[in-house]
Design a protein around this motif. Structure first.
Motif, mmCIF file in Angstrom:
data_model
loop_
_atom_site.group_PDB
_atom_site.id
_atom_site.type_symbol
_atom_site.label_atom_id
_atom_site.label_comp_id
_atom_site.label_asym_id
_atom_site.label_seq_id
_atom_site.Cartn_x
_atom_site.Cartn_y
_atom_site.Cartn_z
ATOM 1 N N LEU A 1 -51.123 35.413 2.609
ATOM 2 C CA LEU A 1 -50.949 36.850 2.404
ATOM 3 C C LEU A 1 -52.248 37.558 2.745
ATOM 4 O O LEU A 1 -53.323 37.159 2.308
ATOM 5 N N THR B 1 -54.104 40.889 2.100
ATOM 6 C CA THR B 1 -54.067 42.067 1.235
ATOM 7 C C THR B 1 -54.404 43.342 1.999
ATOM 8 O O THR B 1 -53.782 44.396 1.792
ATOM 9 N N SER C 1 -51.425 44.344 4.151
ATOM 10 C CA SER C 1 -50.273 44.598 3.281
ATOM 11 C C SER C 1 -50.387 45.975 2.636
ATOM 12 O O SER C 1 -49.420 46.749 2.584
ATOM 13 N N GLU C 2 -51.577 46.313 2.147
ATOM 14 C CA GLU C 2 -51.796 47.615 1.526
ATOM 15 C C GLU C 2 -51.750 48.735 2.561
ATOM 16 O O GLU C 2 -51.221 49.817 2.309
ATOM 17 N N ALA D 1 -46.359 46.716 3.158
ATOM 18 C CA ALA D 1 -45.467 45.589 3.436
ATOM 19 C C ALA D 1 -46.111 44.307 2.910
ATOM 20 O O ALA D 1 -47.269 44.303 2.483
ATOM 21 N N ILE D 2 -45.359 43.233 2.939
ATOM 22 C CA ILE D 2 -45.912 41.915 2.629
ATOM 23 C C ILE D 2 -46.266 41.282 3.966
ATOM 24 O O ILE D 2 -45.393 40.780 4.686
ATOM 25 N N LEU E 1 -48.042 38.531 6.118
ATOM 26 C CA LEU E 1 -48.497 37.150 6.057
ATOM 27 C C LEU E 1 -49.062 36.744 7.410
ATOM 28 O O LEU E 1 -48.483 37.056 8.455
ATOM 29 N N HIS F 1 -42.599 29.666 3.674
ATOM 30 C CA HIS F 1 -42.208 30.931 3.034
ATOM 31 C C HIS F 1 -40.755 30.842 2.591
ATOM 32 O O HIS F 1 -39.849 30.728 3.415
ATOM 33 N N GLU G 1 -38.844 33.087 0.981
ATOM 34 C CA GLU G 1 -38.020 34.284 1.077
ATOM 35 C C GLU G 1 -37.722 34.622 2.543
ATOM 36 O O GLU G 1 -38.441 34.186 3.448
ATOM 37 N N HIS H 1 -40.944 41.707 4.549
ATOM 38 C CA HIS H 1 -41.735 40.492 4.705
ATOM 39 C C HIS H 1 -42.042 40.324 6.191
ATOM 40 O O HIS H 1 -41.123 40.170 7.012
#
Length: 424
Positions: free
Chosen positions: A35, A37, A40-41, A45-46, A48, A180, A182, A311
């Protein structure tokens, strides 16, 4: 299907990822899917990152080269010599494979290849490789390699247009889906010749068909986008080699056939955004990537609305970045953001003209980063090339207005490629 294999019945492309995974077991690293950060921020979103920059030889290319050479050796137990052409990562992958499988490899590289990359190939291959520096460009080197292989009746290891090379790259997809749990909504993949993207299509079309696969190309080497537009692989009329790991004049036939139907979209990104992404990863996350390795993350900007709350996986394809390129990378990032500008400045031939320019024209946060002056033009004024770095893009118009109002402005160079290229 229960394994990640795909047969395109219309085109006849068969990608055996299961066999490739068996060959590569214990040979390549199962690189992290981590991940990030920061991004993502930034995008809500997430996000990866599949860290192929941490792969052995510092790129994913070992997967394809090892699978191809190993498959050849299974079919021909007498195989003891292969040939390839590359300006970087593929050469290192073949060299490392040659040493592991104890097969001689003759590797053709352009004469212009940086010494650091040549040394890396020799280091990975040791006594099993013979590097030949021929041609000023990759295409010239590649032509020489193929002619040599034909004369010597040796097997040529293509960097991307080969089903077994594609199958090796496809093992990245198996790892991502294992790592992963999900559903993955979006997968962003760098595209050069298309081998990596074709591998991802091969896996995800069977095991995660709901995943949207987005190919990302450099704007100066958008060969997959052109191929899809024309309906066939087509050579680019011009090629910008800055993103050298993805600077391919024409995508492969096999990779095109898979990508044409399997990619959701193909984006192009500006070199400046690629450079800013490289700097972001280094400064904020201590991750070193080469220009091609930053392509997938750079592509997120064009999908910022679609990926919110999703994701998202981005493949960082390699980290073989020459440290001597850092200043060029920083320069391109500044230009992209409108923070670096080059001018022809007309200086009056009088004492104190430069002092007046600094005091009356430059803003408090402006900085002169390049200055070249010749006092030869005429008795009244002399021209200088001046590079100015700004703190904010909004400072550009006031700077230009003051230069014109006080008679210093002669010309703006950023949008004049032939003149501007002399400064870069």
């Amino acid at each position: 299907m229960t394994v990640a294999e795909r047969k395109n019945h219309d085109k006849g492309v068969f990608i055996d990822v299961s066999a490739a995974a068996q060959r590569l077991s214990g040979v390549v690293n199962e690189t992290p899917l981590s991940l990030n950060t920061t991004y993502s921020e930034l995008f809500g979103a997430i996000v990866l990152l599949k860290r192929e920059d941490l792969q052995t030889v510092r790129s994913y290319k070992i997967r394809g080269s090892y699978n191809k050479i190993s498959a050849l050796m299974e079919r021909d137990t007498k195989l003891n010599h292969v040939v390839c052409a590359s300006a970087g990562n593929h050469a290192q992958g073949v060299a490392d494979t040659a040493k592991k499988r104890q097969v001689k490899a003759t590797i053709f590289m352009p004469v212009t290849t940086p010494k650091q990359k040549i040394e890396q190939v020799n280091m990975f291959g040791d006594q099993w490789v013979d590097v030949k520096l021929i041609g000023d460009t990759f295409d010239q080197s590649n032509d020489a390699a193929m002619a040599f292989a034909q004369r010597q009746q040796l097997r040529f290891i293509h960097p991307f247009d080969d089903p077994e090379v594609i199958a090796g790259q496809a093992t990245i997809g198996l790892e991502i889906l294992k790592q992963h749990n999900e559903p993955i909504d979006y997968l962003f993949v760098p595209v050069g010749g298309g081998g990596l993207a074709a591998g991802m299509v091969s896996v995800f079309s069977q095991l995660s068909p709901e995943t949207k696969i987005i190919g990302v190309e450099p704007s100066g080497a958008a060969s997959m986008g052109l191929a899809i537009e024309r309906g066939r692989p087509t050579a680019l009329a011009q090629l910008d080699r800055f993103v050298d790991g993805a600077a391919v004049c024409q995508v492969g036939q096999h990779s095109f056939e898979l990508c044409q139907s399997g990619l959701t979209d193909v984006l192009t990104v500006d070199d400046g955004l690629v450079c800013q992404t490289i700097l972001n990863l280094y400064n904020k996350d201590a991750i070193v990537v080469e220009p091609a390795g930053a392509l997938s993350l750079a592509g997120l900007q064009q999908y910022q609305e679609q990926i919110k709350g999703k994701h998202v996986v981005c493949i960082l394809s390699g980290s073989n970045n020459d440290i001597t390129r850092i200043e060029e990378i920083r320069e391109k990032a500044l230009l992209y953001h409108g923070l670096k500008h080059y001018f022809l400045v007309r200086f009056p031939q009088r004492a104190g003209a430069l002092k007046s320019f600094v005091a009356d024209i430059l803003g408090a946060n402006d900085d002169i980063t390049y200055f070249q002056y010749q006092k030869k033009h005429n008795r009244e004024s002399g021209l200088a090339v001046v590079g100015i770095e700004l703190k904010s893009e909004s400072d550009f118009e006031p700077l230009m207005d003051k230069m014109k109002a006080q008679g210093f402005f002669s010309d703006y160079l950023n949008h004049q490629p032939e003149l501007f290229s002399l400064l870069m």
